[in-house]
Motif scaffolding. Structure first.
Motif, PDB file in Angstrom:
ATOM      1  N   LEU A 155     -21.963 -26.832-100.606  1.00 36.11           N
ATOM      2  CA  LEU A 155     -22.376 -26.076-102.228  1.00 36.11           C
ATOM      3  C   LEU A 155     -23.566 -26.658-101.367  1.00 36.11           C
ATOM      4  CD1 LEU A 155     -19.735 -27.012-104.480  1.00 36.11           C
ATOM      5  CD2 LEU A 155     -21.020 -25.333-104.333  1.00 36.11           C
ATOM      6  N   THR A 156     -24.069 -27.355-100.307  1.00 36.25           N
ATOM      7  CA  THR A 156     -25.644 -27.847-100.905  1.00 36.25           C
ATOM      8  C   THR A 156     -25.872 -27.968 -99.373  1.00 36.25           C
ATOM      9  OG1 THR A 156     -26.262 -30.298-101.143  1.00 36.25           O
ATOM     10  CG2 THR A 156     -24.686 -30.545-100.509  1.00 36.25           C
ATOM     11  N   SER A 157     -27.276 -28.188 -99.114  1.00 29.04           N
ATOM     12  CA  SER A 157     -28.285 -28.169 -97.939  1.00 29.04           C
ATOM     13  C   SER A 157     -28.538 -29.337 -97.493  1.00 29.04           C
ATOM     14  CB  SER A 157     -29.334 -27.214 -98.150  1.00 29.04           C
ATOM     15  OG  SER A 157     -30.594 -28.171 -99.362  1.00 29.04           O
ATOM     16  N   GLU A 158     -28.305 -30.347 -98.366  1.00 35.91           N
ATOM     17  CA  GLU A 158     -28.553 -32.033 -97.872  1.00 35.91           C
ATOM     18  C   GLU A 158     -26.830 -32.448 -97.222  1.00 35.91           C
ATOM     19  OE1 GLU A 158     -29.612 -34.509-100.634  1.00 35.91           O
ATOM     20  OE2 GLU A 158     -31.474 -32.629-101.091  1.00 35.91           O
ATOM     21  N   PRO A 159     -26.975 -32.619 -96.350  1.00 35.71           N
ATOM     22  CA  PRO A 159     -25.892 -33.653 -95.334  1.00 35.71           C
ATOM     23  C   PRO A 159     -24.664 -34.749 -96.441  1.00 35.71           C
ATOM     24  CG  PRO A 159     -27.980 -34.369 -94.446  1.00 35.71           C
ATOM     25  CD  PRO A 159     -28.210 -33.492 -95.855  1.00 35.71           C
ATOM     26  N   VAL A 160     -23.648 -33.584 -95.690  1.00 34.50           N
ATOM     27  CA  VAL A 160     -22.788 -35.160 -97.067  1.00 34.50           C
ATOM     28  C   VAL A 160     -21.950 -35.744 -96.057  1.00 34.50           C
ATOM     29  CG1 VAL A 160     -20.578 -34.597 -97.992  1.00 34.50           C
ATOM     30  CG2 VAL A 160     -22.558 -32.457 -98.673  1.00 34.50           C
ATOM     31  N   ILE A 161     -21.860 -36.861 -95.895  1.00 32.77           N
ATOM     32  CA  ILE A 161     -21.118 -38.020 -95.188  1.00 32.77           C
ATOM     33  C   ILE A 161     -19.059 -38.168 -95.838  1.00 32.77           C
ATOM     34  CG2 ILE A 161     -20.872 -40.403 -94.147  1.00 32.77           C
ATOM     35  CD1 ILE A 161     -23.879 -40.038 -94.543  1.00 32.77           C
ATOM     36  N   PHE A 162     -18.057 -38.116 -94.797  1.00 32.89           N
ATOM     37  CA  PHE A 162     -17.064 -38.441 -95.060  1.00 32.89           C
ATOM     38  C   PHE A 162     -16.523 -39.174 -94.564  1.00 32.89           C
ATOM     39  CE2 PHE A 162     -17.258 -33.944 -96.742  1.00 32.89           C
ATOM     40  CZ  PHE A 162     -17.476 -34.519 -98.201  1.00 32.89           C
ATOM     41  N   GLU A 163     -15.965 -40.989 -95.022  1.00 29.49           N
ATOM     42  CA  GLU A 163     -15.535 -41.666 -94.308  1.00 29.49           C
ATOM     43  C   GLU A 163     -13.843 -41.375 -94.572  1.00 29.49           C
ATOM     44  OE1 GLU A 163     -16.760 -45.534 -96.092  1.00 29.49           O
ATOM     45  OE2 GLU A 163     -18.631 -44.844 -96.189  1.00 29.49           O
ATOM     46  N   ASN A 164     -12.925 -42.130 -93.483  1.00 31.81           N
ATOM     47  CA  ASN A 164     -11.923 -42.040 -93.888  1.00 31.81           C
ATOM     48  C   ASN A 164     -10.607 -40.905 -93.603  1.00 31.81           C
ATOM     49  OD1 ASN A 164      -9.246 -43.726 -93.655  1.00 31.81           O
ATOM     50  ND2 ASN A 164      -9.274 -43.052 -96.211  1.00 31.81           N
ATOM     51  N   VAL A 165     -11.585 -40.482 -92.872  1.00 27.38           N
ATOM     52  CA  VAL A 165     -11.334 -38.812 -92.574  1.00 27.38           C
ATOM     53  C   VAL A 165      -9.979 -38.883 -91.259  1.00 27.38           C
ATOM     54  CG1 VAL A 165     -12.205 -36.706 -91.570  1.00 27.38           C
ATOM     55  CG2 VAL A 165     -13.828 -37.508 -92.699  1.00 27.38           C
ATOM     56  N   PRO A 166      -9.022 -38.260 -91.534  1.00 21.94           N
ATOM     57  CA  PRO A 166      -7.779 -38.659 -90.796  1.00 21.94           C
ATOM     58  C   PRO A 166      -8.413 -37.729 -89.380  1.00 21.94           C
ATOM     59  CG  PRO A 166      -7.180 -37.385 -92.281  1.00 21.94           C
ATOM     60  CD  PRO A 166      -8.285 -37.204 -93.631  1.00 21.94           C
TER      61      PRO A 166
END
Ligand code: EPZ
Length: 429
Positions: A34-45
């Motif tokens: 949905l966005t051109s900016e970086p999205v960072i996810f923690e705790n990804v299995p």
């Protein structure tokens, strides 16, 4: 093909770290479109489904980077992954990629919202029922999309962008709620979704979307209101703990006896399940860093359940609960109300000596004094793990083949169980 071999009869004692929720991670990753900016996810299995979705997202032009381990970081904890959809290179999600996993169909929402077009193969996934996509199509059409289904593809366009709408789901659907909510974040005006899913994973997605700048209210209730915005931006979000993994290990301890801390688990995510387990005779103690589950030698009491959308008893724990009830002292009744074909574990449990009578969507389970190890076959993700749980309590060796189903949704299953004393190993070939 790998198998898992379980030698039953060991009590479970120790600590099992609970991973990030698969069913939250997948829609969150999709929201990065949905966005051109970086999205960072923690705790990804670290799961096969997450890796499949990475392949789908990269096909749309998304870059990703797995953050290195931090000093002192323990094994069995989730990864941090950066996703960047600076430019969407392709709005088609091809059959070869989508057929493997139903959730990959959900890219249709963000692609349509941001690019105003999408061509997505009809989905595949676990064989637990027909699982149509009519609710996705109807909710997106309500927002002004023009949709046709041709050659196995759903082709959608919204010239000039999606428009806010009032839409009531005729049936509660987790996936259709995720998609409509994502699509509405960039639509013009206000969208009201009625009879929306209330699952914690929907709440987690909404929390992330709000951090990305979306304007969403009513999350966790059955009416969600979204005021569309021009653009969303990047954010950092920690995936919530997996309530299905939590419930699965709680049932494993209930089955074998013992005392295990489910570290990082949140009781509020599965209160109904914990209440049922207490009625079965399991001791559940919410503690600071998770949930402690224990059972001494007392017999398991039979309890009737019916699956239901959240906050009811989750369909994703029905197979595991049935495994538990095969050892109860009496008869229990299990009603599946979400999927029409989610009893494929019944014939496999029967190989271990379980007594289960099936009648449509209803199973009557008569507890037996002992299960005995056998060769069984995994048929879908949750059915597979129900066989592992049953094997932990069976006399002798149980071999579960087609383990790839388990790898879709249970991170480090063998390590987590063997660290608590289970005799479990993976055999290749
Ligand atoms: C999600 O699937 C989960 N998957 C499933 O977990 C879970 O069993 C299910 O929700 C129910 O809780 C993920 O989150 C990735 P639905 P989803 O749409 O969204 C019908 C697992 O083991 N329906 O809520 O696909 C549908 O057939 C998986 O981790 C329509 O009729 O489920 C079902 O009967 C398996 N038309 C009911 O709604 C539609 O357009 C609920 O399904 C969509 C759904």
């Amino acid at each position: 093909m790998d198998s898992i071999v379980v030698t039953g009869g060991q009590r479970l004692n120790g600590t099992i770290p609970i991973s990030g929720a698969k069913n939250a991670t997948l829609p969150l990753m999709i929201a990065s479109l949905l966005t051109s900016e970086p999205v960072i996810f923690e705790n990804v299995p670290d799961l096969a489904d997450v890796n499949s979705l990475i392949r789908i997202l990269t096909n749309h032009g998304v870059d990703y980077r797995v953050e290195g381990k931090r000093r002192g970081q323990q094994d069995l904890t989730g990864r941090t992954i950066h996703f960047s959809a600076e430019e969407i290179a392709d709005t088609t999600a091809p059959y070869e990629l989508v057929a493997k996993m139903r959730a990959s169909f959900w890219v249709i929402g963000p692609l349509l919202a941001r690019m105003h077009e999408a061509k997505v193969s009809l989905p595949g996934g676990c064989a637990i029922g027909t699982r149509p996509v009519d609710l996705f199509i109807a909710s997106l059409e309500a927002m002004g999309a023009e949709i046709t289904v041709e050659g196995g593809y759903v082709i959608a366009s919204a010239k000039g962008g999606l428009k806010g709408a009032i839409y009531e789901f005729p049936k509660v659907s987790v996936g259709a709620t995720h998609v409509a909510m994502m699509a509405a974040t960039l639509a013009k005006g206000k969208t009201v979704l009625k009879n929306a899913a209330r699952e914690p994973e929907v709440v987690d997605l909404a929390t992330c979307l709000i951090s990305m700048g979306a304007n969403i209210s009513g999350v966790g209730t059955s009416t969600i209101t979204i005021e569309g915005v021009e653009n969303l931006h990047g954010c950092r979000h920690r995936v919530l703990p997996d309530r299905i993994e939590t419930g699965t290990y709680a049932m494993a301890v209930a089955m074998t006896g013992g005392d295990v801390l489910l570290k990082g688990a949140q009781p509020g995510l599965l209160q109904e399940v914990l209440d049922v387990l207490e009625r079965v005779g399991v001791t559940i103690e919410p503690v600071n860093d998770g949930i402690r589950v224990s059972r001494n030698g007392a017999a398991l009491k039979p309890v009737d359940i019916a699956t239901d959308p959240f906050p009811g008893f989750p369909t994703d724990l029905q197979a595991q609960f049935m495994a538990l009830m095969t050892r109860a002292d009496g008869v229990s009744n299990i009603q599946e109300t979400i999927f029409e074909n989610r009893f494929m574990h019944v014939q496999e449990l029967a190989r271990l000596g379980a007594k289960i009578a099936l009648d449509g969507q209803h199973a009557e389970v008569t507890g037996v004094a002992e299960l005995t190890g056998a060769q069984v076959m995994a048929t879908d993700l949750r059915a597979s793990v129900s066989l592992v749980i049953a094997g932990l309590a069976a006399e002798g060796k149980t071999t579960v083949s087609r383990v790839y189903h388990l790898d879709r949704g249970f991170e480090h299953l063998e390590e987590k169980l063997s660290n608590c004393g289970a005799l479990i190993e993976r055999v290749s070939g």
